[in-house]
Design a protein around this motif. Structure first.
Motif, PDB file in Angstrom:
ATOM      1  N   ILE A 148      10.975  37.364  48.750  1.00 31.94           N
ATOM      2  CA  ILE A 148      12.320  37.684  49.088  1.00 31.94           C
ATOM      3  C   ILE A 148      13.233  36.730  48.822  1.00 31.94           C
ATOM      4  CG2 ILE A 148      12.050  36.655  51.405  1.00 31.94           C
ATOM      5  CD1 ILE A 148      13.894  40.044  50.498  1.00 31.94           C
ATOM      6  N   ASP A 149      12.423  35.429  48.481  1.00 33.35           N
ATOM      7  CA  ASP A 149      13.045  34.202  48.472  1.00 33.35           C
ATOM      8  C   ASP A 149      13.681  34.324  46.850  1.00 33.35           C
ATOM      9  OD1 ASP A 149      13.074  32.833  50.716  1.00 33.35           O
ATOM     10  OD2 ASP A 149      11.124  31.777  50.141  1.00 33.35           O
ATOM     11  N   ASP A 150      12.852  34.648  45.843  1.00 33.07           N
ATOM     12  CA  ASP A 150      13.225  34.926  44.478  1.00 33.07           C
ATOM     13  C   ASP A 150      14.386  35.879  44.419  1.00 33.07           C
ATOM     14  OD1 ASP A 150      11.055  33.431  43.508  1.00 33.07           O
ATOM     15  OD2 ASP A 150       9.698  35.099  43.678  1.00 33.07           O
ATOM     16  N   ILE A 151      14.554  36.962  45.255  1.00 32.90           N
ATOM     17  CA  ILE A 151      15.738  38.038  45.385  1.00 32.90           C
ATOM     18  C   ILE A 151      16.833  37.125  45.881  1.00 32.90           C
ATOM     19  CG2 ILE A 151      16.410  39.893  46.477  1.00 32.90           C
ATOM     20  CD1 ILE A 151      14.319  40.652  44.727  1.00 32.90           C
ATOM     21  N   ARG A 152      16.627  36.202  46.916  1.00 34.63           N
ATOM     22  CA  ARG A 152      17.798  35.486  47.262  1.00 34.63           C
ATOM     23  C   ARG A 152      18.576  34.744  45.919  1.00 34.63           C
ATOM     24  NH1 ARG A 152      14.615  34.854  52.033  1.00 34.63           N
ATOM     25  NH2 ARG A 152      15.684  36.034  53.827  1.00 34.63           N
ATOM     26  N   LYS A 153      17.599  34.053  45.308  1.00 36.51           N
ATOM     27  CA  LYS A 153      18.130  33.274  43.987  1.00 36.51           C
ATOM     28  C   LYS A 153      18.705  33.979  43.089  1.00 36.51           C
ATOM     29  CE  LYS A 153      14.347  29.675  44.575  1.00 36.51           C
ATOM     30  NZ  LYS A 153      13.369  29.100  44.012  1.00 36.51           N
ATOM     31  N   ILE A 154      18.316  35.204  42.853  1.00 33.62           N
ATOM     32  CA  ILE A 154      18.883  36.208  41.756  1.00 33.62           C
ATOM     33  C   ILE A 154      20.189  36.570  42.334  1.00 33.62           C
ATOM     34  CG2 ILE A 154      18.516  38.450  40.825  1.00 33.62           C
ATOM     35  CD1 ILE A 154      15.583  38.044  40.884  1.00 33.62           C
ATOM     36  N   ILE A 155      20.368  36.975  43.623  1.00 33.22           N
ATOM     37  CA  ILE A 155      21.766  37.511  43.874  1.00 33.22           C
ATOM     38  C   ILE A 155      22.722  36.679  44.319  1.00 33.22           C
ATOM     39  CG2 ILE A 155      20.553  39.492  44.625  1.00 33.22           C
ATOM     40  CD1 ILE A 155      21.015  38.767  47.445  1.00 33.22           C
ATOM     41  N   ALA A 156      22.232  35.316  44.431  1.00 31.64           N
ATOM     42  CA  ALA A 156      23.158  34.124  45.091  1.00 31.64           C
ATOM     43  C   ALA A 156      24.676  34.140  44.153  1.00 31.64           C
ATOM     44  CB  ALA A 156      22.433  32.797  44.662  1.00 31.64           C
ATOM     45  N   PRO A 157      24.597  34.280  42.903  1.00 27.19           N
ATOM     46  CA  PRO A 157      25.811  34.305  42.192  1.00 27.19           C
ATOM     47  C   PRO A 157      26.915  35.478  42.596  1.00 27.19           C
ATOM     48  CG  PRO A 157      24.003  33.859  40.713  1.00 27.19           C
ATOM     49  CD  PRO A 157      23.624  34.570  41.875  1.00 27.19           C
ATOM     50  N   ASP A 158      26.243  36.779  43.099  1.00 26.57           N
ATOM     51  CA  ASP A 158      26.868  37.941  43.370  1.00 26.57           C
ATOM     52  C   ASP A 158      26.910  38.573  42.051  1.00 26.57           C
ATOM     53  OD1 ASP A 158      28.452  40.055  44.345  1.00 26.57           O
ATOM     54  OD2 ASP A 158      30.122  38.551  45.024  1.00 26.57           O
ATOM     55  N   GLU A 159      27.338  39.791  42.211  1.00 22.68           N
ATOM     56  CA  GLU A 159      27.198  40.739  40.948  1.00 22.68           C
ATOM     57  C   GLU A 159      28.110  40.052  39.668  1.00 22.68           C
ATOM     58  OE1 GLU A 159      26.899  45.365  42.134  1.00 22.68           O
ATOM     59  OE2 GLU A 159      28.833  44.553  42.174  1.00 22.68           O
ATOM     60  N   HIS A 160      27.544  40.077  38.421  1.00 25.12           N
ATOM     61  CA  HIS A 160      27.873  39.666  37.249  1.00 25.12           C
ATOM     62  C   HIS A 160      27.670  40.362  36.252  1.00 25.12           C
ATOM     63  CE1 HIS A 160      24.176  37.552  36.728  1.00 25.12           C
ATOM     64  NE2 HIS A 160      24.262  37.269  38.025  1.00 25.12           N
ATOM     65  N   ARG A 161      27.642  40.086  34.931  1.00 27.53           N
ATOM     66  CA  ARG A 161      27.284  40.652  33.749  1.00 27.53           C
ATOM     67  C   ARG A 161      25.862  40.953  33.786  1.00 27.53           C
ATOM     68  NH1 ARG A 161      29.351  41.029  28.476  1.00 27.53           N
ATOM     69  NH2 ARG A 161      27.820  41.095  26.675  1.00 27.53           N
ATOM     70  N   GLU A 162      24.997  40.357  34.313  1.00 27.08           N
ATOM     71  CA  GLU A 162      23.544  40.470  34.237  1.00 27.08           C
ATOM     72  C   GLU A 162      22.941  40.727  35.711  1.00 27.08           C
ATOM     73  OE1 GLU A 162      21.597  37.472  32.094  1.00 27.08           O
ATOM     74  OE2 GLU A 162      23.179  37.474  30.786  1.00 27.08           O
ATOM     75  N   LEU A 163      23.931  41.538  36.530  1.00 30.62           N
ATOM     76  CA  LEU A 163      23.334  41.824  37.965  1.00 30.62           C
ATOM     77  C   LEU A 163      24.129  42.849  38.335  1.00 30.62           C
ATOM     78  CD1 LEU A 163      21.593  41.066  40.335  1.00 30.62           C
ATOM     79  CD2 LEU A 163      23.302  39.421  41.229  1.00 30.62           C
ATOM     80  N   GLU A 164      23.495  44.068  39.161  1.00 31.52           N
ATOM     81  CA  GLU A 164      24.056  44.999  39.780  1.00 31.52           C
ATOM     82  C   GLU A 164      23.193  45.324  40.739  1.00 31.52           C
ATOM     83  OE1 GLU A 164      26.452  48.445  39.715  1.00 31.52           O
ATOM     84  OE2 GLU A 164      26.470  46.797  38.472  1.00 31.52           O
ATOM     85  N   LEU A 165      23.915  45.412  41.985  1.00 27.92           N
ATOM     86  CA  LEU A 165      23.312  45.539  43.416  1.00 27.92           C
ATOM     87  C   LEU A 165      23.679  46.933  43.759  1.00 27.92           C
ATOM     88  CD1 LEU A 165      24.287  42.229  45.087  1.00 27.92           C
ATOM     89  CD2 LEU A 165      22.204  42.695  43.817  1.00 27.92           C
ATOM     90  N   LYS A 166      22.823  47.663  44.353  1.00 28.17           N
ATOM     91  CA  LYS A 166      22.965  48.978  45.191  1.00 28.17           C
ATOM     92  C   LYS A 166      22.296  49.184  46.474  1.00 28.17           C
ATOM     93  CE  LYS A 166      24.977  50.992  41.333  1.00 28.17           C
ATOM     94  NZ  LYS A 166      26.372  51.193  41.476  1.00 28.17           N
ATOM     95  N   LYS A 167      23.011  49.723  47.322  1.00 24.44           N
ATOM     96  CA  LYS A 167      22.697  49.638  48.673  1.00 24.44           C
ATOM     97  C   LYS A 167      21.228  50.503  49.065  1.00 24.44           C
ATOM     98  CE  LYS A 167      24.302  49.871  53.495  1.00 24.44           C
ATOM     99  NZ  LYS A 167      25.461  50.026  54.182  1.00 24.44           N
ATOM    100  N   THR A 168      21.268  51.530  48.251  1.00 25.63           N
ATOM    101  CA  THR A 168      20.067  52.473  48.314  1.00 25.63           C
ATOM    102  C   THR A 168      20.067  53.292  46.997  1.00 25.63           C
ATOM    103  OG1 THR A 168      21.190  54.612  49.111  1.00 25.63           O
ATOM    104  CG2 THR A 168      20.441  52.912  50.959  1.00 25.63           C
ATOM    105  N   THR A 169      18.496  54.062  46.904  1.00 22.88           N
ATOM    106  CA  THR A 169      18.393  54.624  45.814  1.00 22.88           C
ATOM    107  C   THR A 169      19.113  56.023  45.806  1.00 22.88           C
ATOM    108  OG1 THR A 169      16.528  55.478  46.773  1.00 22.88           O
ATOM    109  CG2 THR A 169      16.236  53.592  45.259  1.00 22.88           C
TER     110      THR A 169
END
Length: 477
Positions: free
Chosen positions: A3-24
């Motif tokens: 979960i710490d790895d996840i926190r590092k990945i999402i820290a910059p918020d959504e950007h060109r190389e990150l997409e966040l979804k609440k559920t499937t």
């Protein structure tokens, strides 16, 4: 993954190389973003995180959830092989975050589609891929099937090709040991077959580009040439446009260079050798590369040759192969021609070398003649190679009323390089240390040291008024 790895990945918020979804529950839209990652620079798709607050809540993951995920990933073409990470959320026992990493697209591979539709990433937004981009990537992935040079030239026959050019090329290939001597006795159609330039008895567009007598229907078989007065395009001395096949355009370009560049002679041993301001072999190599590797898909583009007082620019429509940049092109690299059929024929007939050695030969020729190395620029819609005419600073600009401007004997005060730099500033107060370093073939730090010396000794001063000038203007004594 934790979960710490996840926190590092999402820290910059959504950007060109990150997409966040609440559920499937947003799986379909998420796969569009995944397709965009595959077609752009890659990225992370993560479920179980609120995009606005970035709260990591996770979701319940059942066997049905995993089946839905597998079925969704099967919608990509070409197929993808990715690892789906299921990460426990300590704050919400029983819930998991679902994370998937997608690699970015590499030039020369097919573009990805999701259920038949391609997508790309623009900043943090997913959009459908433009049609032209999709077609360009398909052609790059399968050049022998979709490339411009591999298409049949519907309006041409073998009789429209110049047999003289074809046989001259074959003779060069035989003489260079790259073609068998038996090729000299073959009919033209058999030669074209061996060149892979004939299909169902009809010439391909690659054959027309190299050997046609009259390039009607092909406006891109054009070379624009101009000799400009000064260092910009405000006024030209000579302006020409030539249409023709590869060899016609090459001959026209070289003749234009001989017409407008200075010819120097020197005696070596008992023989007199004559040289242009720029080595002939370097200019010829640059012209061959521009005509061979340009993009012929666009009918509006053409190769251009521009000669200024201080430089020669050869520009062609197209782009560098994947992994090649203006900064690393002088290093050893594989040959990745945009038009492999034409490149193969020109190699067999000794007009072109393989293994990406052309740039090195240009650099070596310039070094041997003692002129600055050429450099490349990526421009809107094209690539340019620039040869610097150092003699315009060292000889043409230096002298005249230089001594009367400063008075006295300044020769003992300045090195040869400092005198050349000073003469360049006299003619053009906009000269930068970076450009002078390229012209003189030395480091920028060396030029900056010379400029500092000139400033301290009263030859120049920093500009305080003309913002177009980098930082120095001439200070007359």
């Amino acid at each position: 993954m934790t979960i710490d790895d996840i926190r590092k990945i999402i820290a910059p918020d959504e950007h060109r190389e990150l997409e966040l979804k609440k559920t499937t529950g947003e799986l379909k839209d998420a796969m569009h973003s995944a397709c965009a990652f595959l077609n752009t620079d890659g990225g992370w798709l993560i479920f179980g995180i609120a995009p606005t607050s970035l709260n990591i809540v996770g979701q319940e993951v059942t066997d049905n959830t995993q089946r839905e995920m597998a079925n969704a990933l099967n919608g990509f073409e070409p197929a993808v092989n990715v690892r789906v990470e299921y990460v426990n959320v300590p704050e919400h026992p029983g819930n998991k975050v679902i994370a998937i990493n997608f690699d970015g697209w590499v030039w020369g591979k097919e573009p990805y589609t999701y259920h038949g539709c391609p997508y790309i990433r623009v900043e943090s937004t997913t959009k459908q891929m433009p049609r032209q981009m999709f077609e360009d990537r398909i052609k790059a992935a399968k050049p022998h099937k979709f490339g411009w040079e591999n298409q049949i030239a519907d309006d041409f026959t073998i009789d429209d090709l110049d047999e003289k050019h074809i046989m001259n090329a074959v003779r060069l290939g035989v003489r260079g040991g790259r073609m068998p001597e038996s090729a000299l006795s073959l009919p033209v159609n058999e030669i074209l077959m061996r060149f892979s330039m004939l299909q169902d008895g009809k010439p391909l567009q690659s054959a027309v580009t190299l050997f046609c007598k009259n390039p009607h229907y092909y406006p891109q078989l054009l070379l624009r040439m101009a000799r400009f007065r000064g260092k910009d395009k405000n006024e030209f001395i000579d302006n020409q446009r030539v249409q023709g096949n590869f060899f016609d355009l090459l001959d026209a370009g070289m003749a234009f260079c001989f017409k407008h560049l200075n010819l120097h002679g020197k005696v070596v041993g008992l023989q007199r050798q004559e040289q242009l301001d720029i080595p002939v072999e370097a200019l010829r190599e640059a012209m061959i590369n521009a005509l061979c590797h340009r993009s012929y898909d666009s009918v509006s583009g053409s190769v251009s040759l521009a000669i200024y007082d201080d430089r020669v620019e050869i520009e062609n429509p197209g782009h560098f192969p994947a992994g090649i940049t203006p900064e690393n092109i002088k290093s050893a690299h594989d040959s990745k021609p945009n038009n492999p059929i034409m490149a193969s024929v020109l190699y067999k007939t000794t007009w072109l070398e393989s293994w990406g050695s052309g740039v090195k030969r240009m650099v070596d020729a310039c070094r041997e003649q003692g002129v600055p190395e050429p450099y490349y620029e990526i421009r809107p819609g094209g690539v340019a190679i620039i040869f610097t005419l150092a003699t315009q600073i060292g000889e043409s600009d230096f002298g005249g009323n230089f001594g009367s401007d400063f008075g006295g004997d300044f020769g003992s005060q300045l090195s040869d390089r400092q005198a050349v730099i000073l003469s360049a500033i006299i003619k053009d107060g906009k000269e930068t240390a970076k450009h002078l370093a390229v012209v003189l073939g030395v480091s920028q730090r060396s030029v900056e040291n010379d400029l500092s010396y000139l400033h301290k000794n009263g030859f120049i001063e920093k500009s305080t008024k003309d913002t177009r000038s980098p930082w120095i203007v001439l200070k007359r004594k």
